[in-house]
Enzyme design. Structure first.
Site, short mmCIF file in Angstrom:
data_model
loop_
_atom_site.label_atom_id
_atom_site.label_comp_id
_atom_site.label_asym_id
_atom_site.label_seq_id
_atom_site.Cartn_x
_atom_site.Cartn_y
_atom_site.Cartn_z
CB CYS A 244 36.32 14.45 1.40
SG CYS A 244 34.82 13.49 1.29
CB CYS B 286 26.64 16.49 1.18
SG CYS B 286 25.84 17.15 2.64
CB CYS C 161 27.55 18.47 5.57
SG CYS C 161 28.09 16.91 4.89
#
Length: 140
Positions: A90, A11, A83
């Protein structure tokens, strides 16, 4: 533990959704071991995330937000972003993971209202995480 499949939950702040997911997986999902991290870790775990899990007997009060940098080079069977920001930031993680999945949840930290209404939002998010993330992992 031998035979455990590893999960990294990502997240942005690693203060609420990913912390709850890590706690839930480690306490309630046999065969899996989770860690969590953030792309921009917050200073502390949100107290409402701690309270939402404490309500069901899971103690994450000693947890701390961690940076994704702490896990670079480590292989995970699953990387789950919870999220949209972490999902977008990422993409390079896919080289060190068996499977990568995005299961998004609204951030309960932005809830406005009374303390009870805010905690209720965290509990709702906790329950959705348990339902959706567990369903995904059990199906793999």
């Amino acid at each position: 533990m031998a035979g455990q499949r590893s999960v990294l939950v990502l997240c942005t702040g690693n203060s609420a959704r990913s912390q709850m997911a890590e706690g839930l997986i480690n306490a309630r999902l046999e065969g899996f071991e989770a860690d969590s991290a953030g792309t921009h870790p917050a200073p502390q775990v949100n107290p409402n995330a701690v309270a939402a899990l404490a309500e069901i007997g899971i103690d994450i009060s000693s947890s701390r937000p961690k940076s994704v940098d702490e896990f670079i080079g480590r292989r995970f069977d699953f990387v789950i972003t919870v999220c949209s920001s972490a999902d977008a930031n990422c993409p390079a993680w896919i080289g060190k993971v068996g499977k990568r999945c995005h299961i998004g949840f609204d951030d309960p930290s932005y809830t406005k209202g009374t303390p009870d209404e805010i905690l209720t939002a965290f509990i709702k998010t906790r329950d959705m995480i348990e339902d959706q993330v567990f369903s995904y992992l059990k199906s793999q």
